[in-house]
Design a protein around this motif. Structure first.
Motif, mmCIF file in Angstrom:
data_model
loop_
_atom_site.group_PDB
_atom_site.id
_atom_site.type_symbol
_atom_site.label_atom_id
_atom_site.label_comp_id
_atom_site.label_asym_id
_atom_site.label_seq_id
_atom_site.Cartn_x
_atom_site.Cartn_y
_atom_site.Cartn_z
ATOM 1 N N GLY A 358 2.978 -28.234 88.192
ATOM 2 C CA GLY A 358 3.546 -27.067 87.519
ATOM 3 C C GLY A 358 4.777 -27.453 86.717
ATOM 4 O O GLY A 358 4.984 -26.982 85.593
ATOM 5 N N SER A 359 5.610 -28.323 87.296
ATOM 6 C CA SER A 359 6.788 -28.813 86.583
ATOM 7 C C SER A 359 6.386 -29.665 85.387
ATOM 8 O O SER A 359 6.928 -29.520 84.289
ATOM 9 N N PHE A 360 5.443 -30.572 85.614
ATOM 10 C CA PHE A 360 5.018 -31.453 84.527
ATOM 11 C C PHE A 360 4.478 -30.649 83.352
ATOM 12 O O PHE A 360 4.897 -30.844 82.199
ATOM 13 N N SER A 361 3.539 -29.756 83.614
ATOM 14 C CA SER A 361 2.932 -28.989 82.528
ATOM 15 C C SER A 361 3.922 -28.003 81.918
ATOM 16 O O SER A 361 3.943 -27.803 80.695
ATOM 17 N N GLY A 362 4.745 -27.388 82.773
ATOM 18 C CA GLY A 362 5.717 -26.416 82.273
ATOM 19 C C GLY A 362 6.740 -27.046 81.350
ATOM 20 O O GLY A 362 6.992 -26.547 80.245
ATOM 21 N N PHE A 363 7.324 -28.159 81.783
ATOM 22 C CA PHE A 363 8.318 -28.825 80.945
ATOM 23 C C PHE A 363 7.679 -29.484 79.724
ATOM 24 O O PHE A 363 8.310 -29.597 78.676
ATOM 25 N N SER A 364 6.413 -29.929 79.848
ATOM 26 C CA SER A 364 5.728 -30.509 78.691
ATOM 27 C C SER A 364 5.595 -29.484 77.573
ATOM 28 O O SER A 364 5.808 -29.800 76.390
ATOM 29 N N ALA A 365 5.224 -28.266 77.946
ATOM 30 C CA ALA A 365 5.067 -27.208 76.947
ATOM 31 C C ALA A 365 6.409 -26.735 76.404
ATOM 32 O O ALA A 365 6.512 -26.347 75.231
ATOM 33 N N ALA A 366 7.442 -26.753 77.231
ATOM 34 C CA ALA A 366 8.744 -26.214 76.826
ATOM 35 C C ALA A 366 9.639 -27.248 76.146
ATOM 36 O O ALA A 366 10.581 -26.873 75.431
ATOM 37 N N PHE A 367 9.363 -28.531 76.354
ATOM 38 C CA PHE A 367 10.269 -29.588 75.903
ATOM 39 C C PHE A 367 10.589 -29.517 74.401
ATOM 40 O O PHE A 367 11.761 -29.590 74.010
ATOM 41 N N PRO A 368 9.577 -29.394 73.513
ATOM 42 C CA PRO A 368 9.918 -29.338 72.081
ATOM 43 C C PRO A 368 10.842 -28.174 71.738
ATOM 44 O O PRO A 368 11.816 -28.341 70.988
ATOM 45 N N MET A 369 10.560 -26.992 72.278
ATOM 46 C CA MET A 369 11.390 -25.827 71.970
ATOM 47 C C MET A 369 12.767 -25.927 72.625
ATOM 48 O O MET A 369 13.758 -25.411 72.095
ATOM 49 N N LEU A 370 12.855 -26.579 73.793
ATOM 50 C CA LEU A 370 14.166 -26.797 74.413
ATOM 51 C C LEU A 370 15.048 -27.670 73.514
ATOM 52 O O LEU A 370 16.234 -27.384 73.314
ATOM 53 N N ILE A 371 14.458 -28.736 72.980
ATOM 54 C CA ILE A 371 15.221 -29.605 72.075
ATOM 55 C C ILE A 371 15.678 -28.821 70.853
ATOM 56 O O ILE A 371 16.847 -28.900 70.440
ATOM 57 N N LYS A 372 14.764 -28.070 70.267
ATOM 58 C CA LYS A 372 15.088 -27.306 69.065
ATOM 59 C C LYS A 372 16.146 -26.250 69.345
ATOM 60 O O LYS A 372 17.083 -26.058 68.561
ATOM 61 N N THR A 373 16.032 -25.553 70.478
ATOM 62 C CA THR A 373 16.935 -24.448 70.793
ATOM 63 C C THR A 373 18.319 -24.940 71.199
ATOM 64 O O THR A 373 19.335 -24.391 70.760
ATOM 65 N N LEU A 374 18.375 -25.972 72.038
ATOM 66 C CA LEU A 374 19.662 -26.437 72.553
ATOM 67 C C LEU A 374 20.419 -27.319 71.569
ATOM 68 O O LEU A 374 21.655 -27.282 71.512
ATOM 69 N N TYR A 375 19.685 -28.126 70.799
ATOM 70 C CA TYR A 375 20.359 -29.115 69.952
ATOM 71 C C TYR A 375 20.021 -28.979 68.463
ATOM 72 O O TYR A 375 20.534 -29.743 67.650
ATOM 73 N N GLY A 376 19.188 -28.009 68.104
ATOM 74 C CA GLY A 376 18.770 -27.872 66.711
ATOM 75 C C GLY A 376 19.852 -27.383 65.771
ATOM 76 O O GLY A 376 19.729 -27.518 64.552
ATOM 77 N N GLY A 377 20.940 -26.817 66.283
ATOM 78 C CA GLY A 377 21.985 -26.274 65.429
ATOM 79 C C GLY A 377 23.072 -27.246 65.044
ATOM 80 O O GLY A 377 23.960 -26.909 64.250
ATOM 81 N N PHE A 378 23.028 -28.463 65.583
ATOM 82 C CA PHE A 378 24.077 -29.441 65.292
ATOM 83 C C PHE A 378 23.736 -30.253 64.040
ATOM 84 O O PHE A 378 22.564 -30.396 63.666
ATOM 85 N N ASP A 379 24.767 -30.770 63.392
ATOM 86 C CA ASP A 379 24.549 -31.707 62.299
ATOM 87 C C ASP A 379 23.780 -32.916 62.826
ATOM 88 O O ASP A 379 24.080 -33.450 63.895
ATOM 89 N N GLY A 380 22.776 -33.348 62.062
ATOM 90 C CA GLY A 380 21.970 -34.481 62.500
ATOM 91 C C GLY A 380 21.102 -34.152 63.694
ATOM 92 O O GLY A 380 20.836 -35.017 64.534
ATOM 93 N N ALA A 381 20.658 -32.904 63.786
ATOM 94 C CA ALA A 381 19.853 -32.457 64.926
ATOM 95 C C ALA A 381 18.574 -33.278 65.042
ATOM 96 O O ALA A 381 17.960 -33.654 64.043
ATOM 97 N N PRO A 382 18.134 -33.586 66.265
ATOM 98 C CA PRO A 382 16.922 -34.389 66.458
ATOM 99 C C PRO A 382 15.670 -33.597 66.120
ATOM 100 O O PRO A 382 15.619 -32.373 66.283
#
Length: 571
Positions: A358-382
């Motif tokens: 459940g953790s593996f599949s849950g975080f796999s699906a959420a990982f891209p959006m977590l990166i975008k949401t948490l770090y997408g607003g910074f200069d040079g965002a990943p």
């Protein structure tokens, strides 16, 4: 084709002369199919991070829900699939379930080409993508019944581990395949992809009560290009226009007679983003250097169609089905009965499997959006898709490599240590401040913390495949059913993880509440595994082929008694 009768994998002579070749062939074909099942299951998680950049106006919450909905479908469908193998057989189930996944892939590929496609339509498509996760509960029971107990951890670890590669493959392939017209004009024309990086020091924005109070133009070249509209001292709008030195970004596209885009020529320029709240008040202003270029987002879905067709052909030609004792569909739910304390252990296995897969599949699906949401607003965002595939790849790899190891030492011990590791990963992210970042420099810590959780959950998952057939050693059919049943509930992981993350953000403004709750659940799972399966004298311990199991310690008379109880006969 008739089902095979009298399958006896525990008989050394039978296994050597007949069983081994067919069992490993079945594992190979079903694993190939499972890879692309997982790819279709997680394709939406790769697509949603690109949808805003091509013009879809969905909110962050709506994007998390699109990533979540395949998990809802997969959980429901796994509950159904967990009953299929004993009744219908491996060949029929795998063949049919593979080919029907072509439908959502084609639909998604055409839907992303129309910016007028509503969010509700994508939710339906996302639900159908969940079929790719649903049939996992047919794959695992099938593999377990073909192999002897001593090899079940190895075989299912290989299958599930390689199958999990489908998650990382789709997130790795997506950013590459959508960047070129790889499938030709038959797949449709390009979309206009827009990417912008903030221009440092261009604007100084002052806020009060979350509203923009003042905007100061800090660089002279933008003074003549930007108009600030005020009304009674309140900023109502900020506008950007072309000057000799500042060129407003524009799209350069070629359209056919029907107005459909057939080509996108890359362009560069400056763009101004003005954010507003529901009342229309200005909440933020950002000036960006912007690039517009072509993107074929439909390729992320279309690319899997030929592989699904090939997997269907291989399944229809090379798979066989075993004749298993069956009490019908309702009989499959006897794992919820009180016989041999089945209900207690069904609950325990379900909780620990949610903790692992459940953790593996849950975080796999959420990982891209977590990166975008948490770090997408910074200069040079990943770029989320440059990193998102690494976690599932790591988890799938260790899941495959460690299955045989847990055959030796026992699944319960592996589950114990890796659950502690998962708890440590969450604590690191929460208390390290990586979930509430203040700079892009914190991204590396966030990435390493998440990869640690993927590593631990992947190893944990490998241990469960050894553990659960041992827990139900008195009934191979129930052991197979348990793998399907637990997999069904854990398949809700993408839905639960994404929906709770979205709720955490909406209610608290951060994801901390979700991660803290996850840690609490991990502690509960840890206690269950220790009390029932790991501690000295545990009810159904598993210390591996070397240390023995609870079933090995029973006398022949006690074993027969449990088997009679399972069949509803007199003890």
């Amino acid at each position: 084709m008739a089902k095979i009768q009298n399958w006896k994998p525990e008989d050394p002579a039978f296994w050597r002369d007949q069983g081994s070749a067919l069992a490993w062939r079945t594992c190979g074909v079903t694993t190939f199919s499972l890879i692309f099942s997982f790819a279709t299951w997680f394709v939406m998680s790769a697509v949603v991070v690109r949808m805003p950049a091509i013009g879809f106006k969905f909110t962050t919450s709506e994007l998390f829900w699109l990533a979540a909905i395949p998990g809802l479908a997969s959980g429901i469908l796994r509950l159904i699939h967990s009953n299929f193998i004993p009744v219908l057989g491996t060949r029929a189930v795998i063949s049919v379930s593979t080919i029907i996944k072509v439908v959502p892939m084609l639909w998604l590929g055409y839907a992303v080409q129309d910016l007028n496609t509503p969010w509700s339509t994508f939710m339906i498509i996302g639900f159908l993508c969940g079929m790719g996760g649903g049939d996992f509960s047919s794959f695992m029971p099938s593999t377990s019944i073909f192999f002897p107990k001593r090899l079940q951890g190895t075989a299912m670890g290989i299958q599930a581990g390689l199958g999990n590669f489908g998650v990382s493959i789709v997130q790795f392939v997506a950013p590459w395949i959508i960047g070129l017209a790889a499938l030709g004009t038959v797949a449709g024309g390009p979309q206009v992809f827009t990417k912008g990086d903030p221009i440092k020091g261009a604007l100084v924005v002052t806020k009060e009560d979350k509203l923009v109070k003042d905007v100061v133009l800090a660089k002279p070249e933008y003074v003549s290009a930007i108009d600030i509209v005020r009304e009674n001292g309140v900023i109502k709008d900020v506008k950007l226009r072309d000057t000799d030195t500042v060129k407003v970004i524009k799209a350069d596209v070629v359209k056919d007679a029907n107005g459909v885009i057939t080509a996108v020529n890359p362009t560069k320029g400056v763009g101004l983003e003005v954010k507003r709240n529901e009342a229309g008040a200005v909440t933020d202003v950002t000036l960006r250097n912007v690039v517009k270029k072509p993107m074929w987002l439909q390729n992320a879905a279309f690319v899997w169609v030929p592989f699904l067709v090939l997997a269907t052909v291989l399944a229809a030609v090379f798979l066989r089905s075993l004749q298993m004792p069956s009490r019908g569909f309702m009989g499959q739910f006897e794992i919820l009965s009180s016989r041999n304390r089945a209900r207690v252990h069904t609950w325990n296995c379900t909780m620990t499997y949610i903790c692992s897969f459940g953790s593996f599949s849950g975080f796999s699906a959420a990982f891209p959006m977590l990166i975008k949401t948490l770090y997408g607003g910074f200069d040079g965002a990943p770029d989320p898709l440059q990193y998102a595939y690494i976690g599932p790849l790591l988890g799938g790899l260790v899941r495959m490599l460690t299955g045989g190891f847990f055959d030796k030492i026992g699944g319960s011990k592996g589950m114990q240590w890796t659950t502690i590791g998962q708890i440590g990963g969450v604590v690191f992210l929460v208390f390290g401040g990586y979930l509430t970042p203040t700079s892009i420099e914190q991204f590396s810590g966030f990435l390493w913390g998440m990869l640690w959780i993927f590593l631990m959950s992947g190893i944990n998952n490998a241990a469960t495949f050894r553990q659960y057939p041992i827990v139900f050693a008195y009934s191979p059919a129930k052991g197979a059913q348990m793998l399907g049943w637990t997999g069904a509930w854990a398949a809700f992981g993408p839905f639960v993880w994404n929906s709770l993350i979205a709720t955490s953000i909406e209610k608290t403004g951060t994801v901390n509440a979700f991660f803290i709750g996850t840690a609490v659940f991990y502690v509960y799972s840890l206690f269950i595994n220790w009390w029932y399966y790991t501690r000295n004298g545990a009810e159904r311990f598993d210390y591996g082929n070397a240390g023995g199991t609870w079933w090995d310690k029973l006398s022949d008379a006690e074993k027969e008694r449990m088997k009679r109880i399972d069949l509803g006969q007199a003890a």
